[in-house]
Scaffold this active site. Structure first.
Site, PDB file in Angstrom:
ATOM      1  CG  HIS A  54      -7.755  -9.339   4.524  1.00 41.09           C
ATOM      2  ND1 HIS A  54      -8.855  -9.114   4.211  1.00 41.09           N
ATOM      3  CD2 HIS A  54      -6.756  -7.952   5.152  1.00 41.09           C
ATOM      4  CE1 HIS A  54      -9.226  -8.076   4.621  1.00 41.09           C
ATOM      5  NE2 HIS A  54      -8.203  -7.453   4.906  1.00 41.09           N
ATOM      6  CD  GLN A  64     -13.650  -7.353   5.917  1.00 41.29           C
ATOM      7  OE1 GLN A  64     -14.398  -7.732   6.558  1.00 41.29           O
ATOM      8  NE2 GLN A  64     -13.393  -8.356   5.774  1.00 41.29           N
TER       9      GLN A  64
HETATM   10  P1  AMP Z   1      -8.840  -3.879   4.737  1.00 42.59           P
HETATM   11  O1  AMP Z   1      -9.250  -2.609   5.555  1.00 42.59           O
HETATM   12  O2  AMP Z   1      -8.455  -4.636   6.123  1.00 42.59           O
HETATM   13  O3  AMP Z   1      -9.693  -4.459   4.321  1.00 42.59           O
HETATM   14  O4  AMP Z   1      -7.240  -4.147   4.602  1.00 42.59           O
HETATM   15  C1  AMP Z   1      -6.749  -4.390   2.930  1.00 42.59           C
HETATM   16  C2  AMP Z   1      -5.628  -4.455   2.599  1.00 42.59           C
HETATM   17  O5  AMP Z   1      -5.709  -4.610   1.045  1.00 42.59           O
HETATM   18  C3  AMP Z   1      -4.910  -3.017   2.295  1.00 42.59           C
HETATM   19  O6  AMP Z   1      -4.158  -2.305   3.846  1.00 42.59           O
HETATM   20  C4  AMP Z   1      -4.515  -2.041   1.005  1.00 42.59           C
HETATM   21  O7  AMP Z   1      -3.613  -1.506   0.680  1.00 42.59           O
HETATM   22  C5  AMP Z   1      -4.354  -3.933   0.660  1.00 42.59           C
HETATM   23  N1  AMP Z   1      -4.673  -4.003  -0.592  1.00 42.59           N
HETATM   24  C6  AMP Z   1      -5.637  -3.636  -1.125  1.00 42.59           C
HETATM   25  N2  AMP Z   1      -5.241  -3.895  -3.303  1.00 42.59           N
HETATM   26  C7  AMP Z   1      -4.397  -4.285  -2.798  1.00 42.59           C
HETATM   27  C8  AMP Z   1      -3.354  -5.238  -3.982  1.00 42.59           C
HETATM   28  N3  AMP Z   1      -3.735  -5.064  -5.287  1.00 42.59           N
HETATM   29  N4  AMP Z   1      -2.342  -6.139  -3.589  1.00 42.59           N
HETATM   30  C9  AMP Z   1      -2.146  -5.672  -2.244  1.00 42.59           C
HETATM   31  N5  AMP Z   1      -2.530  -5.958  -1.460  1.00 42.59           N
HETATM   32  C10 AMP Z   1      -3.640  -4.887  -1.528  1.00 42.59           C
END
Ligand code: AMP
Length: 114
Positions: A98, A92
């Site tokens: 999310h 994460q």
């Molecule tokens: P996680 O590893 O589940 O915390 O995933 C976080 C996700 O957020 C990743 O797939 C990133 O590509 C996405 N993410 C990070 N920053 C942004 C942003 N500014 N807009 C859209 N998605 C984002």
């Protein structure tokens, strides 16, 4: 402040696809599938480990948003996968609850790539 909180506050841009009083959905900046949506609670909750009884209504709204977003994105009939990374072993990155909504192609029969 997490990047998702900055999106909620409109301090950084995002491609928003769905919004209600308590939840927000936008396109992942680094998509892993043709459709890759991030669905979040507006309330700052670190991850699933921090859910509490008082906020049940918010969690209902979060779940109910999934098929609505799937319909908007045209993947309701073809199908999709929901992932919520929680804690260290899941990698994460963003410490704000999310759900990843992934679809738009055959995602394979294995949940994990390896
Ligand atoms: P996680 O590893 O589940 O915390 O995933 C976080 C996700 O957020 C990743 O797939 C990133 O590509 C996405 N993410 C990070 N920053 C942004 C942003 N500014 N807009 C859209 N998605 C984002």
């Amino acid at each position: 402040m997490t990047v998702f909180k900055q999106i909620i506050d409109r301090k950084i841009p995002a491609s928003i696809v769905y919004e209600t009083e308590n939840v927000l959905a936008f396109r992942d900046i680094n998509p892993q599938a043709p459709v890759h949506i991030i669905l979040i609670t507006k309330k700052e909750i670190e991850n699933l480990n921090y859910l509490n009884e008082e906020d049940k209504e918010i969690y209902g709204e979060l779940l109910l948003a999934i098929p609505k977003i799937a319909e908007i994105e045209g993947i309701k009939d073809t199908g999709y996968r929901i992932i919520s990374n929680t804690g260290r072993d899941s990698h994460q990155e963003v410490k704000h609850l999310h759900l990843h909504i992934l679809g738009g192609r055959d995602l394979g029969s294995k949940i994990l790539a390896d």
